[in-house]
Design an enzyme around this catalytic site. Structure first.
Site, PDB file in Angstrom:
ATOM      1  N   GLU A  11     -63.743 -13.171  10.539  1.00  0.00           N
ATOM      2  CA  GLU A  11     -63.741 -13.491  11.914  1.00  0.00           C
ATOM      3  C   GLU A  11     -64.026 -14.999  11.723  1.00  0.00           C
ATOM      4  O   GLU A  11     -63.532 -15.790  12.695  1.00  0.00           O
ATOM      5  CB  GLU A  11     -65.082 -12.744  12.430  1.00  0.00           C
ATOM      6  CG  GLU A  11     -64.607 -11.345  12.718  1.00  0.00           C
ATOM      7  CD  GLU A  11     -65.501 -10.386  13.266  1.00  0.00           C
ATOM      8  OE1 GLU A  11     -66.764 -10.860  13.521  1.00  0.00           O
ATOM      9  OE2 GLU A  11     -65.129  -9.123  13.634  1.00  0.00           O
ATOM     10  N   HIS A  44     -63.871  -7.499  20.024  1.00  0.00           N
ATOM     11  CA  HIS A  44     -64.636  -6.406  19.611  1.00  0.00           C
ATOM     12  C   HIS A  44     -64.630  -5.072  20.002  1.00  0.00           C
ATOM     13  O   HIS A  44     -65.023  -4.141  19.911  1.00  0.00           O
ATOM     14  CB  HIS A  44     -66.146  -6.923  19.291  1.00  0.00           C
ATOM     15  CG  HIS A  44     -66.557  -7.825  18.230  1.00  0.00           C
ATOM     16  ND1 HIS A  44     -66.188  -9.318  18.197  1.00  0.00           N
ATOM     17  CD2 HIS A  44     -66.769  -7.714  16.817  1.00  0.00           C
ATOM     18  CE1 HIS A  44     -66.561  -9.824  17.152  1.00  0.00           C
ATOM     19  NE2 HIS A  44     -66.996  -8.839  16.376  1.00  0.00           N
TER      20      HIS A  44
END
Length: 129
Positions: A11, A44
């Site tokens: 990420e 997410h």
């Protein structure tokens, strides 16, 4: 293990190393922070924690920008995921004491990462003399 170590590395490489960096080349710092943090939070697909994820995105961008190193947000991200996973708590379901502990641990992690990087930077300069 994947959520604690692999996900933060991937990420940070994507959201700070590529997206934030590219945005910052074309837009102001804050526009770049907001857009990349929104993307970070949205990817997410966890709508109950959306605001926390957005704030984390801002924090990671700020740390990356201040340190000029992806290692700082990676370490910070790993620590935050570690706290979340090992305590098995969700931000919105925490008791006030757990919430305070979590916030303190995140702040201490930020301070620790910044001090380590500053120490590393001082040693780098002193060894080149």
């Amino acid at each position: 293990m994947g959520k604690i170590l692999i996900a933060p590395i991937m990420e940070e490489l994507i959201f700070r190393g590529v997206i934030f960096k590219l945005l910052k080349e074309n837009y102001s710092f804050w526009i770049s922070v907001i857009i990349s943090s929104m993307l970070f939070a949205g990817v997410h697909f966890n709508f109950s924690d959306l605001s926390f994820l957005f704030v984390y995105g801002i924090l990671f961008c700020w740390v990356y920008d201040k340190t000029k190193s992806l290692w700082a947000p990676i370490v910070l991200h790993v620590l935050i995921n570690f706290y979340s996973q090992t305590t098995r708590i969700q931000e919105f379901s925490m008791s006030p004491l757990n919430s305070l502990f979590y916030v303190i641990m995140v702040l201490l992690s930020v301070i620790l990462v910044l001090h380590i990087l500053r120490f590393m930077g001082k040693n780098k300069h002193s060894s080149s003399l």
